[in-house]
Design an enzyme around this catalytic site. Structure first.
Site, PDB file in Angstrom:
ATOM      1  N   LEU A  53       0.810  -1.220   0.000  1.00  0.00           N
ATOM      2  CA  LEU A  53       0.000   0.000   0.000  1.00  0.00           C
ATOM      3  C   LEU A  53       0.840   1.264   0.000  1.00  0.00           C
ATOM      4  O   LEU A  53       0.309   2.361  -0.156  1.00  0.00           O
ATOM      5  CB  LEU A  53      -0.905   0.014   1.246  1.00  0.00           C
ATOM      6  CG  LEU A  53      -1.741  -1.249   1.490  1.00  0.00           C
ATOM      7  CD1 LEU A  53      -2.530  -1.119   2.789  1.00  0.00           C
ATOM      8  CD2 LEU A  53      -2.684  -1.514   0.324  1.00  0.00           C
ATOM      9  N   TYR A 103       2.377  11.445 -11.629  1.00  0.00           N
ATOM     10  CA  TYR A 103       1.825  10.504 -10.662  1.00  0.00           C
ATOM     11  C   TYR A 103       1.305   9.255 -11.367  1.00  0.00           C
ATOM     12  O   TYR A 103       1.637   8.120 -10.991  1.00  0.00           O
ATOM     13  CB  TYR A 103       0.699  11.164  -9.869  1.00  0.00           C
ATOM     14  CG  TYR A 103      -0.006  10.225  -8.906  1.00  0.00           C
ATOM     15  CD1 TYR A 103       0.666   9.683  -7.819  1.00  0.00           C
ATOM     16  CD2 TYR A 103      -1.354   9.895  -9.083  1.00  0.00           C
ATOM     17  CE1 TYR A 103       0.027   8.835  -6.930  1.00  0.00           C
ATOM     18  CE2 TYR A 103      -1.999   9.047  -8.198  1.00  0.00           C
ATOM     19  CZ  TYR A 103      -1.304   8.529  -7.122  1.00  0.00           C
ATOM     20  OH  TYR A 103      -1.939   7.673  -6.249  1.00  0.00           O
ATOM     21  N   LYS A 107       2.647   5.313 -11.103  1.00  0.00           N
ATOM     22  CA  LYS A 107       1.768   4.219 -10.702  1.00  0.00           C
ATOM     23  C   LYS A 107       1.747   3.126 -11.769  1.00  0.00           C
ATOM     24  O   LYS A 107       1.764   1.925 -11.460  1.00  0.00           O
ATOM     25  CB  LYS A 107       0.356   4.746 -10.443  1.00  0.00           C
ATOM     26  CG  LYS A 107       0.178   5.437  -9.101  1.00  0.00           C
ATOM     27  CD  LYS A 107       0.382   4.459  -7.951  1.00  0.00           C
ATOM     28  CE  LYS A 107       0.015   5.033  -6.611  1.00  0.00           C
ATOM     29  NZ  LYS A 107       0.220   4.077  -5.501  1.00  0.00           N
ATOM     30  N   ASN A 132     -10.429   8.030  -5.455  1.00  0.00           N
ATOM     31  CA  ASN A 132     -11.046   8.909  -4.467  1.00  0.00           C
ATOM     32  C   ASN A 132     -11.537   8.169  -3.230  1.00  0.00           C
ATOM     33  O   ASN A 132     -12.732   8.174  -2.905  1.00  0.00           O
ATOM     34  CB  ASN A 132     -12.197   9.683  -5.110  1.00  0.00           C
ATOM     35  CG  ASN A 132     -11.728  10.623  -6.195  1.00  0.00           C
ATOM     36  OD1 ASN A 132     -10.848  11.444  -5.982  1.00  0.00           O
ATOM     37  ND2 ASN A 132     -12.295  10.483  -7.377  1.00  0.00           N
ATOM     38  N   PRO A 281     -41.688  16.501  40.474  1.00  0.00           N
ATOM     39  CA  PRO A 281     -42.632  15.695  41.264  1.00  0.00           C
ATOM     40  C   PRO A 281     -44.014  16.326  41.337  1.00  0.00           C
ATOM     41  O   PRO A 281     -44.151  17.540  41.545  1.00  0.00           O
ATOM     42  CB  PRO A 281     -41.963  15.649  42.654  1.00  0.00           C
ATOM     43  CG  PRO A 281     -40.508  15.804  42.378  1.00  0.00           C
ATOM     44  CD  PRO A 281     -40.439  16.754  41.223  1.00  0.00           C
ATOM     45  N   GLY A 282     -45.036  15.501  41.131  1.00  0.00           N
ATOM     46  CA  GLY A 282     -46.411  15.957  41.222  1.00  0.00           C
ATOM     47  C   GLY A 282     -46.930  16.665  39.986  1.00  0.00           C
ATOM     48  O   GLY A 282     -48.111  17.040  39.926  1.00  0.00           O
TER      49      GLY A 282
END
Length: 369
Positions: A53, A103, A107, A132, A281-282
Site C-alpha cells: 500500500l 503521478y 503508478k 477517491n 414531582p407531582g
C-alpha cells in the site's frame, strides 16, 4: 497468516491493519517509511501475503513520484525474489495510472513491475486501481477532496470549488478493506485484469460540498442525514471523524418552566422527532390529542402514570411506568393523554413522535383527560 503491509501508517494501511487485528488470527508485519529498512528483508522472507500500500501522492518534487511508486515497488519485489518467496502480492494503484502525468506514470510503472514479477516468478498478483478513497484517518490536502472538505468545514475554513458540476467517483474505506480481505481469502473482485471495489458512488463536487456543509448545520437544525442513502451515511461518519477534539459536544435548547423542561434532541425528514421531557414531582403534562400524529413514551428515570381517554368516552385508562422497568407506551390517535410524575424526584421521559413539529400544522388539540 503472516501478512506484510507496506504503507502501514497510511490511510488504507491503518484501516486494513486494525481490521486484520480484529480477526485475531494473523501475524502482521507493519512497514512504513520510519521502519528500519533491514526489517523489510526479514518480512519478505516470512510473509505469506503482501499488501503493498506504500506510495507517494503529493511530493515536494515530481521526481519523488517515480522513486516512491516504482522504485520502492521494485525494491520490495527484489527482496521477495531473493528470499524465493512467491506469496501473493496485492498492489494499491490508482485510476490515474491511465493518465499521462508524473503521478499516473509512476503508478503505471509500479503496475508493470508487478506484472513482470508475476511472469518471472509465477506468483499471484492483484492490482487495484482505486479512485477517491475516503473515510476515517484520511489526511486533508493529501488523500482526497472529501478529507479536505470535512476538515475545513468542521473548522469554518473557506472552501473553494472551481467547477461545482464536476463529477467524481467516491469509494468508502470500509468497502475497500472488505474487498482487500476478500482478496486475502483468494476471492478478489477482478474486471479486465484489475481488482476493483463494487461500492462506488458518483457525486458532483458541488453536491459533495453542500452535503458535508449540511452535516455541520445539523447541530443547529437537529436533523439527521438520510442514513438509508449509502454515500450520505458514509460521508456523515467521515465528517464526524474530522471534528476538532474540543467540539465533540454541542448544546441543546431547553424549554424550561416550573413544571420541568422539554428539549428536542433529533429531527428527521421521514422518521419523526425525538425529545427529552423532564417532569418535576407531582407535575402533570399533556392533556391533548392528535388526529394523525402518534407518539412513543419511554420513562427512563423516576415513576409515573400515563393516562388515556378516548375523546368520545368517559373511561380513563392508566399505565404505570418506571425507570426501573423500561417499557414503551404507544400513544394512539384519537385519545387525549397526559403523563404525571408520581415520584419524589424528576421523571425523565424519552418521547418519539412520528413527524417533526410543524407550527403551521400542529395537529394538537387540548382536552383534559
Amino acid at each position: 497468516m503472516r501478512i506484510l503491509v507496506t504503507g502501514a501508517n497510511g490511510f488504507v494501511g491503518q484501516n486494513l491493519i486494525v481490521e486484520l487485528k480484529n480477526q485475531n488470527e494473523h501475524e502482521i508485519y507493519a512497514f512504513d517509511i520510519d521502519t528500519p529498512k533491514e526489517l523489510l528483508s526479514e518480512y519478505c522472507r516470512k510473509a505469506e501475503f503482501v499488501f503493498h500500500l506504500a506510495g507517494v501522492n503529493r511530493p515536494k518534487n515530481n521526481t519523488e513520484f517515480m522513486a516512491g511508486n516504482y522504485g520502492f515497488t521494485s525494491e520490495l519485489l527484489n527482496l521477495l525474489k531473493q528470499a524465493n518467496n512467491t506469496c501473493p502480492v496485492m498492489l494499491s494503484s490508482s485510476i490515474q495510472a491511465e493518465l499521462a502525468n508524473p503521478y499516473g506514470e509512476s503508478k503505471r510503472a509500479g503496475e508493470e513491475a508487478l506484472s513482470a514479477y508475476q511472469k518471472e516468478t509465477g506468483a499471484e498478483v492483484y492490482i487495484y486501481r482505486f479512485s477517491n478513497l475516503y473515510g476515517k484517518w484520511s489526511r486533508p490536502n493529501y488523500n482526497t477532496v472529501v478529507a479536505t472538505f470535512c476538515y475545513k468545514i468542521a473548522r469554518n475554513e473557506e472552501i473553494i470549488v472551481n467547477d461545482p458540476s464536476s463529477m467524481i467517483d467516491l469509494c468508502y474505506i470500509d468497502d475497500v478493506v472488505k474487498e482487500l480481505l476478500n482478496c486475502l481469502q483468494g476471492n478478489p473482485s477482478i474486471k479486465e485484469g484489475y481488482g476493483f471495489v463494487n461500492e462506488i458512488d458518483r457525486i458532483s463536487v458541488g453536491e459533495l460540498r453542500d452535503l458535508i456543509s449540511s452535516f455541520k448545520q445539523s447541530r443547529q437544525s437537529l436533523t439527521l442525514p438520510q442514513l438509508d442513502r449509502r454515500i450520505e451515511k458514509n460521508l456523515y461518519s467521515t465528517y464526524l471523524s474530522f471534528l476538532p477534539e474540543d467540539q465533540f459536544s454541542y448544546p441543546l435548547k431547553m424549554n424550561v418552566d416550573q413544571r420541568g423542561s422539554f428539549t428536542e434532541f433529533l429531527r428527521t425528514s421521514d422518521r419523526g422527532q425525538v425529545s427529552i421531557n423532564i417532569s418535576k414531582p407531582g407535575i402533570t403534562k399533556g392533556n391533548h390529542w392528535h388526529h394523525t400524529k402518534n407518539e412513543k413514551f419511554l420513562v427512563v428515570n423516576g415513576t409515573g402514570v400515563i393516562r388515556f381517554r378516548k375523546i368520545d368516552t368517559d373511561e380513563v385508562i392508566e399505565y404505570f411506568v418506571s425507570g426501573d422497568k423500561l417499557e414503551v407506551v404507544d400513544i394512539p390517535v384519537g385519545y387525549t393523554h397526559n403523563i404525571e410524575n408520581l415520584g419524589n424526584s424528576d421523571m425523565v421521559t424519552v418521547m418519539w413522535v412520528n413527524e417533526s413539529f410543524d407550527p403551521k400544522r400542529p395537529d394538537t388539540y387540548y382536552v383534559e383527560v
